[in-house]
Design an enzyme around this catalytic site. Structure first.
Site, PDB file in Angstrom:
ATOM      1  N   GLY A 156       0.957  -1.227   0.258  1.00  0.00           N
ATOM      2  CA  GLY A 156       0.384   0.160  -0.054  1.00  0.00           C
ATOM      3  C   GLY A 156       0.839   1.216   0.160  1.00  0.00           C
ATOM      4  O   GLY A 156       2.302   1.343  -1.011  1.00  0.00           O
ATOM      5  N   ARG A 157       0.797   2.478   0.938  1.00  0.00           N
ATOM      6  CA  ARG A 157       0.822   4.046   0.673  1.00  0.00           C
ATOM      7  C   ARG A 157       2.520   3.468   1.532  1.00  0.00           C
ATOM      8  O   ARG A 157       3.575   3.737   0.580  1.00  0.00           O
ATOM      9  CB  ARG A 157       0.262   4.930   1.567  1.00  0.00           C
ATOM     10  CG  ARG A 157      -0.928   5.173   0.290  1.00  0.00           C
ATOM     11  CD  ARG A 157      -1.510   6.366   1.388  1.00  0.00           C
ATOM     12  NE  ARG A 157      -3.425   6.434   1.080  1.00  0.00           N
ATOM     13  CZ  ARG A 157      -3.894   5.499   1.390  1.00  0.00           C
ATOM     14  NH1 ARG A 157      -3.325   4.673   2.994  1.00  0.00           N
ATOM     15  NH2 ARG A 157      -4.846   5.991   0.857  1.00  0.00           N
ATOM     16  N   ILE A 158       1.770   3.002   2.634  1.00  0.00           N
ATOM     17  CA  ILE A 158       3.819   3.194   3.332  1.00  0.00           C
ATOM     18  C   ILE A 158       4.580   1.652   2.974  1.00  0.00           C
ATOM     19  O   ILE A 158       5.831   1.934   2.747  1.00  0.00           O
ATOM     20  CB  ILE A 158       2.909   2.493   4.412  1.00  0.00           C
ATOM     21  CG1 ILE A 158       1.840   3.955   5.065  1.00  0.00           C
ATOM     22  CG2 ILE A 158       4.699   2.728   5.850  1.00  0.00           C
ATOM     23  CD1 ILE A 158       1.583   3.362   6.275  1.00  0.00           C
ATOM     24  N   ARG A 238       0.655  -3.402  12.629  1.00  0.00           N
ATOM     25  CA  ARG A 238      -0.033  -3.755  14.160  1.00  0.00           C
ATOM     26  C   ARG A 238       0.588  -4.400  14.144  1.00  0.00           C
ATOM     27  O   ARG A 238       0.697  -5.734  14.236  1.00  0.00           O
ATOM     28  CB  ARG A 238      -1.485  -3.539  13.078  1.00  0.00           C
ATOM     29  CG  ARG A 238      -2.238  -2.133  13.416  1.00  0.00           C
ATOM     30  CD  ARG A 238      -2.651  -1.603  14.661  1.00  0.00           C
ATOM     31  NE  ARG A 238      -3.536   0.248  14.146  1.00  0.00           N
ATOM     32  CZ  ARG A 238      -2.806   0.716  13.104  1.00  0.00           C
ATOM     33  NH1 ARG A 238      -1.037   1.347  13.650  1.00  0.00           N
ATOM     34  NH2 ARG A 238      -3.423   2.240  13.084  1.00  0.00           N
ATOM     35  N   GLU A 267      -0.535  -3.812  23.009  1.00  0.00           N
ATOM     36  CA  GLU A 267       1.016  -2.889  23.466  1.00  0.00           C
ATOM     37  C   GLU A 267       0.099  -1.598  24.016  1.00  0.00           C
ATOM     38  O   GLU A 267      -1.424  -1.897  24.239  1.00  0.00           O
ATOM     39  CB  GLU A 267       0.203  -2.164  21.886  1.00  0.00           C
ATOM     40  CG  GLU A 267       0.453  -0.562  21.754  1.00  0.00           C
ATOM     41  CD  GLU A 267       0.667  -0.705  20.112  1.00  0.00           C
ATOM     42  OE1 GLU A 267       1.088  -0.987  18.970  1.00  0.00           O
ATOM     43  OE2 GLU A 267       0.821   0.693  19.442  1.00  0.00           O
ATOM     44  N   HIS A 286       5.510   3.329  19.195  1.00  0.00           N
ATOM     45  CA  HIS A 286       4.130   2.809  17.888  1.00  0.00           C
ATOM     46  C   HIS A 286       4.256   4.352  18.129  1.00  0.00           C
ATOM     47  O   HIS A 286       3.540   5.951  17.819  1.00  0.00           O
ATOM     48  CB  HIS A 286       3.075   2.962  18.823  1.00  0.00           C
ATOM     49  CG  HIS A 286       2.012   2.923  17.435  1.00  0.00           C
ATOM     50  ND1 HIS A 286       0.551   2.645  17.735  1.00  0.00           N
ATOM     51  CD2 HIS A 286       1.789   3.086  16.305  1.00  0.00           C
ATOM     52  CE1 HIS A 286       0.555   1.711  16.213  1.00  0.00           C
ATOM     53  NE2 HIS A 286       0.821   2.917  16.023  1.00  0.00           N
TER      54      HIS A 286
HETATM   55  C1  DGY Z   1      -1.678   5.260  12.173  1.00  0.00           C
HETATM   56  O1  DGY Z   1      -1.919   6.305  11.255  1.00  0.00           O
HETATM   57  O2  DGY Z   1      -2.745   4.137  11.727  1.00  0.00           O
HETATM   58  C2  DGY Z   1      -0.790   5.279  12.834  1.00  0.00           C
HETATM   59  O3  DGY Z   1      -0.437   3.877  13.104  1.00  0.00           O
HETATM   60  C3  DGY Z   1      -0.241   6.052  13.814  1.00  0.00           C
HETATM   61  O4  DGY Z   1      -0.691   7.167  13.299  1.00  0.00           O
END
Ligand code: DGY
Length: 329
Positions: A156-158, A238, A267, A286
Site C-alpha cells: 500500500g502507501r507505506i 499493527r 500494546e 508506536h
Molecule cells: C496510524 O495512523 O494508523 C498509525 O498507526 C499511527 O499514526
C-alpha cells in the site's frame, strides 16, 4: 446563528486541528495523558453529534448506540479499533487520515531496519555502560543493508514508500500483496513473490498490511520458521499481525536473527516482556507517524472530516465509503 454541534475529543491533538474544531463546535476534550476509560467515552458521547477519537479507543456498536453520533473522525490512518460495519449499518461515516503519515512511517520503518541490522541499541548500551574499551575487530558485527533482499508484505502507501527506500539502497525488493501491482513493479523494479517465497528469500521482512481478520497473526510460527536464520523482521503496522509468543521463541531459539517493532501485541508492552528484554529485539512505542509535520496534518484532516460530517457533507477522507449507499438510500 444556530447552536454549535457538540463533539467529544478523546485526547488533546495538535492545535492545527483542535483549534478548528473548537471554533466550530462545543468541544469537550479529554486532557489526560492516558486514554479516557470506556465508561467516560460512553457517557461523553451520549449528547454528542461527533466523536474525534484515537487508535487507543475502542469504538464499537455500544459506543455508537450510547448517543446519536453523526460522524466519527479518527486521528490515524488505521481504523481497526472502530467497528466499521456497525458504523456503516448505522449510517455513521468514519473519517481517517491517509497519505500524510506515509513518509514519516516509512522513515521510521527504515530507521528500525537499519538500527536492527547494525545493532545500534547494543552499541549505545556498550558506550553508556562503560563497556567500550577498544576498537574491536569482531565486535557488534551486523548485517549489510546495501544490496540485501527486502521483502515488503502489503504494497500500500507505506509499503511502497519503504520499497522506494529499499531501492535507494540498491536492495532487491520482493513484495507480496493480495494482487500484483504491475505499475509499481515496473516503475520501481519490484518483484512479486508468494508469501512463502518472500519469507524464504528476504534478509529483511517488513510488514505493512492493515489489521484485518485475514491478516491477524499472518506472521505466525510457520511464517517465522520459513524465514532465514539471518533475517530480521520489521513491524510498523499493527502488533496483532505478528504472533507474539511465536516471535519470542523465534528470537530466543535463533529461527531469525532479530526483530524491530514499532507496534506490539499487547500494546503498550510491559518493560519486563521478553520482546523488550531480548538483545536481538528493538521495541519503540508506536511512533511511526510521530513527526511534527505528520501529526499536524493528521489533526487538520481529522478536523476536516469531523466538520464535514457535522455539516452532512461527504467526508473528504472516509474509511467506510459504503456508508453513503446507506445514507443516500
Ligand atoms: C496510524 O495512523 O494508523 C498509525 O498507526 C499511527 O499514526
Amino acid at each position: 446563528m444556530g447552536q454549535q454541534p457538540k463533539v467529544y475529543v478523546t485526547r488533546s491533538i495538535p492545535e492545527a486541528g483542535l483549534g478548528v474544531v473548537r471554533e466550530a463546535c462545543q468541544a469537550r476534550v479529554w486532557q489526560e495523558k492516558l486514554p479516557p476509560p470506556r465508561q467516560v467515552i460512553l457517557e461523553e458521547v451520549s449528547d454528542c453529534d461527533g466523536l474525534l477519537c484515537l487508535l487507543s479507543d475502542e469504538v464499537d456498536a455500544t459506543v455508537m448506540d450510547a448517543g446519536e453520533l453523526r460522524v466519527i473522525s479518527q486521528y490515524a490512518v488505521g481504523v481497526d479499533n472502530i467497528d466499521l460495519e456497525a458504523a456503516t449499518a448505522r449510517g455513521i461515516p468514519v473519517g481517517h487520515t491517509p497519505g500524510v503519515l506515509t513518509e514519516a512511517t516509512a522513515d521510521l520503518t527504515f530507521t528500525l531496519l537499519m538500527a536492527a541490522a547494525r545493532r545500534i541499541p547494543e552499541g549505545i548500551e556498550k558506550v553508556q555502560s562503560g563497556a567500550w574499551q577498544t576498537w574491536e575487530p569482531m565486535g557488534l558485527l551486523g548485517a549489510q543493508v546495501w544490496g540485501a533482499t527486502l521483502g515488503v508484505i502489503g504494497l500500500g502507501r507505506i509499503g511502497t514508500a519503504v520499497a522506494r527506500r529499499g531501492r535507494g539502497f540498491q536492495m532487491r525488493v520482493l513484495y507480496h500483496d493480495t494482487e500484483h501491482k504491475w505499475k509499481l513493479e515496473e516503475e520501481l523494479g519490484l518483484i512479486y513473490a508468494s508469501l512463502e517465497e518472500l519469507l524464504g528469500e528476504a534478509d529483511f521482512v517488513s510488514v505493512h498490511t492493515p489489521l484485518l481478520p485475514e491478516t491477524q497473526q499472518l506472521i505466525d510460527e510457520g511464517a517465522l520458521r520459513r524465514m532465514k536464520p539471518q533475517a530480521i523482521l520489521v513491524n510498523a503496522a499493527r502488533g496483532e499481525i505478528v504472533d507474539t509468543q511465536a516471535l519470542v521463541r523465534a528470537l530466543e531459539e535463533g529461527w531469525i536473527a532479530g526483530a524491530a517493532l514499532d507496534v506490539t501485541d499487547p500494546e503498550p508492552i510491559s518493560a519486563d516482556h521478553p520482546l523488550v528484554r531480548l538483545e536481538n529485539c528493538i521495541v519503540v512505542p508506536h511512533i511511526g507517524s510521530a513527526t511534527v509535520r505528520a501529526r499536524e496534518r493528521m489533526a487538520e484532516m481529522a478536523a476536516q472530516n469531523l466538520l464535514a460530517g457535522l455539516r452532512g457533507e461527504r467526508l473528504p477522507y472516509c474509511a467506510n465509503p459504503q456508508v453513503y449507499q446507506v445514507i443516500d438510500g
